[in-house]
Design a protein around this motif. Structure first.
Motif, short mmCIF file in Angstrom:
data_model
loop_
_atom_site.label_atom_id
_atom_site.label_comp_id
_atom_site.label_asym_id
_atom_site.label_seq_id
_atom_site.Cartn_x
_atom_site.Cartn_y
_atom_site.Cartn_z
N ASP A 85 -64.22 -29.08 57.83
CA ASP A 85 -63.65 -29.11 56.70
C ASP A 85 -62.04 -28.74 57.06
O ASP A 85 -61.36 -28.54 56.19
N PHE A 86 -61.80 -28.87 58.54
CA PHE A 86 -60.29 -28.27 59.06
C PHE A 86 -59.30 -28.93 58.34
O PHE A 86 -58.29 -28.32 57.94
N LEU A 87 -59.22 -30.08 57.98
CA LEU A 87 -58.01 -30.79 57.42
C LEU A 87 -57.85 -30.55 55.89
O LEU A 87 -56.57 -30.22 55.53
N ASN A 88 -58.81 -30.30 55.09
CA ASN A 88 -58.62 -29.57 53.83
C ASN A 88 -58.23 -28.13 53.75
O ASN A 88 -57.30 -27.75 53.09
N LYS A 89 -58.59 -27.47 54.93
CA LYS A 89 -57.97 -25.93 54.92
C LYS A 89 -56.71 -26.13 55.55
O LYS A 89 -55.90 -24.94 55.21
N LEU A 90 -56.40 -27.13 56.40
CA LEU A 90 -55.04 -26.90 56.92
C LEU A 90 -53.93 -27.39 55.98
O LEU A 90 -53.06 -26.86 55.62
N ILE A 91 -54.50 -28.34 54.99
CA ILE A 91 -53.54 -28.86 53.91
C ILE A 91 -54.20 -28.89 52.80
O ILE A 91 -54.73 -29.96 52.37
N HIS A 94 -53.57 -24.38 46.49
CA HIS A 94 -54.19 -23.28 45.97
C HIS A 94 -55.20 -23.52 44.77
O HIS A 94 -54.85 -24.50 44.05
N ALA A 95 -56.33 -22.75 44.73
CA ALA A 95 -57.34 -23.07 43.85
C ALA A 95 -57.05 -22.91 42.29
O ALA A 95 -57.76 -23.61 41.37
N SER A 96 -56.30 -21.98 41.85
CA SER A 96 -56.20 -21.46 40.51
C SER A 96 -54.87 -21.47 39.96
O SER A 96 -54.69 -20.33 39.35
N PRO A 97 -54.17 -22.38 39.85
CA PRO A 97 -52.92 -22.31 38.99
C PRO A 97 -53.16 -22.16 37.50
O PRO A 97 -54.28 -22.71 37.10
N SER A 98 -52.30 -21.59 37.02
CA SER A 98 -52.55 -21.22 35.40
C SER A 98 -52.32 -22.71 34.70
O SER A 98 -51.37 -23.28 34.80
N PRO A 102 -46.79 -25.18 32.69
CA PRO A 102 -46.72 -26.81 32.78
C PRO A 102 -46.63 -26.99 34.32
O PRO A 102 -47.36 -28.05 34.53
N VAL A 103 -46.22 -26.21 35.15
CA VAL A 103 -46.24 -26.56 36.63
C VAL A 103 -47.43 -26.36 36.95
O VAL A 103 -48.32 -27.32 37.91
N GLY A 104 -48.31 -25.23 36.65
CA GLY A 104 -49.64 -25.06 37.09
C GLY A 104 -50.60 -26.09 36.62
O GLY A 104 -51.45 -26.48 37.54
N ARG A 105 -50.21 -26.75 35.38
CA ARG A 105 -51.22 -27.71 35.12
C ARG A 105 -50.95 -29.07 35.87
O ARG A 105 -52.11 -29.66 35.93
N SER A 106 -49.87 -29.28 36.32
CA SER A 106 -49.61 -30.22 36.85
C SER A 106 -49.68 -30.47 38.61
O SER A 106 -49.60 -31.72 39.08
#
Length: 145
Positions: A85-91, A94-98, A102-106
């Motif tokens: 899974d190196f490509l997804n780890k590399l690029i 972040h998993a849990s934006p608020s 509005p930025v976190g949702r989008s």
């Protein structure tokens, strides 16, 4: 966030095996001495490359050899064998934006397609570099030293 050094160690091992595999019994201990990496890590790398079909390992007496031609072994294949899974780890994103922001949702929607394009470009680039080219560069380098 980078391509793991395990990939460069794997390439180092493959160069060593290509160069000396015909004349020496290449073991994890010998590869460990050449790479400066713990033999257990080397065994894990060799195991991953064996599982992918790149290497063969003789049981009992030991010894590692290539299982396919150098032009069939690309940097992408090596990295993917070592870290699937190196490509997804590399690029990755972040998993849990608020979800309250509005930025976190989008942000996932904003970055998903752009990052996917980068992953695809990197994959194509890594698929275009073979161990045959790496060995040519190795031989050029050793001729100049």
């Amino acid at each position: 966030m980078h391509i793991s050094t395990k990939c460069s160690v794997a390439i180092h091992c493959l160069v060593f095996i290509c160069e000396y595999g015909e004349s020496k019994k290449v073991t994890s201990e010998l590869l460990s001495l050449s790479t400066g990496v713990n033999p257990v890590t080397i065994r894990n790398i060799v195991s991953a490359l064996k599982k992918d079909g790149i290497l063969s390992v003789k049981f009992g007496t030991g010894g590692t050899t290539l299982n396919c031609s150098l032009d069939e072994i690309t940097l992408y294949r090596i990295c993917n064998a070592i870290e699937p899974d190196f490509l997804n780890k590399l690029i990755g994103i972040h998993a849990s934006p608020s979800c309250l922001c509005p930025v976190g949702r989008s942000i996932h929607g904003v970055l998903d397609s752009s990052y996917q394009n980068v992953r695809e470009d990197l994959q194509k680039s890594l698929q275009n570099i073979s161990m045959e080219e790496i060995m040519d560069k190795y031989h050029q380098q050793t001729e100049n030293t």
